[in-house]
Motif scaffolding. Sequence first.
Motif, PDB file in Angstrom:
ATOM      1  N   TYR A 105      -1.235   0.776   9.314  1.00 16.94           N
ATOM      2  CA  TYR A 105      -0.402   1.949   9.086  1.00 16.94           C
ATOM      3  C   TYR A 105       0.713   2.016  10.124  1.00 16.94           C
ATOM      4  CZ  TYR A 105       0.658   6.487   7.161  1.00 16.94           C
ATOM      5  OH  TYR A 105       1.280   7.521   6.509  1.00 16.94           O
ATOM      6  N   PHE A 108       1.692   4.539  -3.292  1.00 21.11           N
ATOM      7  CA  PHE A 108       1.570   5.994  -3.329  1.00 21.11           C
ATOM      8  C   PHE A 108       2.457   6.654  -4.373  1.00 21.11           C
ATOM      9  CE2 PHE A 108      -1.528   5.816  -0.243  1.00 21.11           C
ATOM     10  CZ  PHE A 108      -2.197   7.031  -0.338  1.00 21.11           C
ATOM     11  N   HIS A 113      -4.770   3.059   6.611  1.00 16.32           N
ATOM     12  CA  HIS A 113      -4.641   1.607   6.434  1.00 16.32           C
ATOM     13  C   HIS A 113      -4.733   0.943   7.813  1.00 16.32           C
ATOM     14  CE1 HIS A 113      -2.777  -2.263   5.434  1.00 16.32           C
ATOM     15  NE2 HIS A 113      -3.058  -1.978   4.173  1.00 16.32           N
ATOM     16  N   LEU A 131      -8.202   5.649   0.645  1.00 16.46           N
ATOM     17  CA  LEU A 131      -7.603   6.855   0.084  1.00 16.46           C
ATOM     18  C   LEU A 131      -8.542   8.020   0.386  1.00 16.46           C
ATOM     19  CD1 LEU A 131      -6.637   5.421  -3.425  1.00 16.46           C
ATOM     20  CD2 LEU A 131      -5.165   5.637  -1.415  1.00 16.46           C
ATOM     21  N   TYR A 153       0.833  -1.198   0.000  1.00 17.43           N
ATOM     22  CA  TYR A 153       0.000   0.000   0.000  1.00 17.43           C
ATOM     23  C   TYR A 153       0.873   1.255   0.000  1.00 17.43           C
ATOM     24  CZ  TYR A 153      -3.302   3.454   1.865  1.00 17.43           C
ATOM     25  OH  TYR A 153      -4.083   4.557   2.051  1.00 17.43           O
ATOM     26  N   SER A 198      -3.489   8.975   3.147  1.00 17.09           N
ATOM     27  CA  SER A 198      -3.539   7.512   3.241  1.00 17.09           C
ATOM     28  C   SER A 198      -3.924   7.034   4.633  1.00 17.09           C
ATOM     29  CB  SER A 198      -2.189   6.926   2.843  1.00 17.09           C
ATOM     30  OG  SER A 198      -1.171   7.396   3.703  1.00 17.09           O
TER      31      SER A 198
END
Length: 189
Positions: free
Chosen positions: A116, A91, A113, A138, A87, A111
């Motif tokens: 993350y 970007f 997730h 997103l 992911y 972003s």
Amino acid sequence: MKYNNATYIAQTRCWLENVVLKHNLCPFAHKPFNGGQVRYVVTDSARVEFLLEDLQQELAYLRSVPVAEVETTLLIHPGVLEDFYDYNDFFDLVEGLLVQEGYEGEFQVASFHPDYQFEGTRPEDAENYTNRSPYPMLHLIREDSLEQAVTHYPDVDAIPQRNIDTMNALGAPHHQAVLAGCLQQTDEA
């Protein structure tokens, strides 16, 4: 687990309300949320190239509608880029799309997730929850809206550290429980 779009949206909205808005992680999010100007879109894309197409379509859509109608979009993509490192690498493609399609300077993409992790942190560090969401997502942001919001907010530069302090004070177990609770949502009720 595969859900219908209404459930993905309900779970995302729960996260938005109980994490982002409740803890004021983004002080600019309240206005579009309260005004009903947040668009939630769930994509069933299972491949990166299809997600890029969906992203391009959403950027075109945002460009075509007045800000009073839709200020921002959350593009939820539960079936692709579930691995955070994939992911994160994605970007570069997002930035390329913004430039190639002429959206640079008009839109930003933020972003979120479930896994993350900020550089220099451990996966279990609470501060990572500033960008942890129920699903990969997103966030499409109009730069004009952001610039207007920033001009009316004192000390924008302090927001990231304040968010880190807030997340760390609450602790990772708290954030895990909130996300787990949001994942129990089953519809838009």
